[in-house]
Scaffold this motif. Sequence first.
Motif, PDB file in Angstrom:
ATOM      1  N   UNK A  64       0.851  -1.196   0.000  1.00 54.76           N
ATOM      2  CA  UNK A  64       0.000   0.000   0.000  1.00 54.76           C
ATOM      3  C   UNK A  64       0.886   1.245   0.000  1.00 54.76           C
ATOM      4  N   UNK A  65       0.387   2.301  -0.609  1.00 59.03           N
ATOM      5  CA  UNK A  65       1.055   3.593  -0.493  1.00 59.03           C
ATOM      6  C   UNK A  65       0.868   4.112   0.930  1.00 59.03           C
ATOM      7  N   UNK A  66       1.945   4.563   1.522  1.00 56.84           N
ATOM      8  CA  UNK A  66       1.884   5.127   2.873  1.00 56.84           C
ATOM      9  C   UNK A  66       2.871   6.277   2.947  1.00 56.84           C
ATOM     10  N   UNK A  67       3.762   6.248   3.932  1.00 52.07           N
ATOM     11  CA  UNK A  67       4.799   7.271   4.008  1.00 52.07           C
ATOM     12  C   UNK A  67       5.719   7.175   2.798  1.00 52.07           C
ATOM     13  N   UNK A  68       5.863   5.946   2.280  1.00 49.49           N
ATOM     14  CA  UNK A  68       6.583   5.744   1.023  1.00 49.49           C
ATOM     15  C   UNK A  68       5.547   5.575  -0.079  1.00 49.49           C
ATOM     16  N   UNK A  69       5.541   6.459  -1.076  1.00 45.86           N
ATOM     17  CA  UNK A  69       4.528   6.364  -2.140  1.00 45.86           C
ATOM     18  C   UNK A  69       4.813   5.213  -3.087  1.00 45.86           C
ATOM     19  N   UNK A  70       3.812   4.861  -3.885  1.00 42.18           N
ATOM     20  CA  UNK A  70       3.988   3.891  -4.976  1.00 42.18           C
ATOM     21  C   UNK A  70       3.504   4.565  -6.258  1.00 42.18           C
ATOM     22  N   UNK A  71       4.004   4.153  -7.416  1.00 47.30           N
ATOM     23  CA  UNK A  71       3.522   4.741  -8.671  1.00 47.30           C
ATOM     24  C   UNK A  71       2.016   4.535  -8.810  1.00 47.30           C
ATOM     25  N   UNK A  72       1.318   5.536  -9.342  1.00 46.28           N
ATOM     26  CA  UNK A  72      -0.138   5.466  -9.468  1.00 46.28           C
ATOM     27  C   UNK A  72      -0.572   4.247 -10.258  1.00 46.28           C
ATOM     28  N   UNK A  73       0.215   3.871 -11.281  1.00 45.24           N
ATOM     29  CA  UNK A  73      -0.143   2.706 -12.094  1.00 45.24           C
ATOM     30  C   UNK A  73      -0.068   1.411 -11.299  1.00 45.24           C
ATOM     31  N   UNK A  74       0.551   1.456 -10.118  1.00 47.70           N
ATOM     32  CA  UNK A  74       0.671   0.282  -9.270  1.00 47.70           C
ATOM     33  C   UNK A  74      -0.178   0.406  -8.010  1.00 47.70           C
ATOM     34  N   UNK A  75      -1.185   1.237  -8.044  1.00 45.75           N
ATOM     35  CA  UNK A  75      -2.067   1.367  -6.883  1.00 45.75           C
ATOM     36  C   UNK A  75      -2.754   0.029  -6.619  1.00 45.75           C
ATOM     37  N   UNK A  76      -3.148  -0.186  -5.384  1.00 44.82           N
ATOM     38  CA  UNK A  76      -3.832  -1.431  -5.022  1.00 44.82           C
ATOM     39  C   UNK A  76      -5.072  -1.634  -5.881  1.00 44.82           C
ATOM     40  N   UNK A  77      -5.837  -0.584  -6.094  1.00 43.73           N
ATOM     41  CA  UNK A  77      -7.066  -0.701  -6.883  1.00 43.73           C
ATOM     42  C   UNK A  77      -6.756  -1.145  -8.311  1.00 43.73           C
ATOM     43  N   UNK A  78      -5.679  -0.582  -8.895  1.00 47.20           N
ATOM     44  CA  UNK A  78      -5.317  -0.955 -10.266  1.00 47.20           C
ATOM     45  C   UNK A  78      -4.901  -2.415 -10.342  1.00 47.20           C
ATOM     46  N   UNK A  79      -4.082  -2.853  -9.411  1.00 50.20           N
ATOM     47  CA  UNK A  79      -3.606  -4.237  -9.428  1.00 50.20           C
ATOM     48  C   UNK A  79      -4.724  -5.215  -9.076  1.00 50.20           C
ATOM     49  N   UNK A  80      -5.634  -4.777  -8.211  1.00 51.03           N
ATOM     50  CA  UNK A  80      -6.738  -5.651  -7.818  1.00 51.03           C
ATOM     51  C   UNK A  80      -7.683  -5.948  -8.976  1.00 51.03           C
ATOM     52  N   UNK A  81      -7.618  -5.154 -10.025  1.00 52.09           N
ATOM     53  CA  UNK A  81      -8.484  -5.379 -11.188  1.00 52.09           C
ATOM     54  C   UNK A  81      -8.222  -6.725 -11.840  1.00 52.09           C
TER      55      UNK A  81
END
Length: 258
Positions: A137-154
Amino acid sequence: MVHFVGAGPGGPDLITLRGARLLSEADCVIYAGSLVNPALLALTKEGASIYNSAQMTLEQVLAVIGEMERSGKTTVRLHTGDPCLYGAIQEQMDQLDELGIPWDVTPGVSSFCGAAAAVGTEYTLPGVSQSVIITRMAGRTPVPERESIASLAAHGATMVIFLSAGMLEGLSTELLKGAYTPDTPAALVYKATWPEEKVVRCTVGTLAQAGREHQISKTALVLVGDFLSHSYQRSLLYHPGFSTEFRQGDGSLDGAAL
């Protein structure tokens, strides 16, 4: 010489033979104290210098390594699991290259492997999922938007989520934006392979509740997917009707899928 060594998921007997040997020979060990089982330090030789990197910056780690190199000594940089996953080793290796200090990497057993063993299941099941998404999950350390949990959960594939046990409410919300439903099986695996290992089976909809009830908010992996339901097709690999390079099938294939 600097040896990056994967310590394994926690059980002190799950370090590799090579890793144990390097650890026993090292003049200096810099270990990730917040995650590595301190029982592994019993493998170090008498007189070895021991540093806990949880209390150090990258610059301090490099300063210690530089001092050891100038003295002709060997350092083991001991990381949890396999250092290629969330180990922050690339920046260390690049800096060592700039300093002209040789290094190598000894892989280790990742905690995501230990978690599957703890749950007693296989991530890649015929007819269920043939892909494993390892993310956080994105937290204090961000993740690229294309790798958001919602995107990957698709994708609806097997997911193993690191570093997110303290954000289970938000994680559940993001997972439900994808292909999962509130009833999709999930599990929290706390300290896989450690003596205090705990497995909590739940669903995507009850992740946060399960974390609260079992007081799990860190040092745990979140597993998500239908692989946890134990409903799957038989693999062709050992099916009597399936021919391979090593075995002739008997023609009795009944619709099983790889």
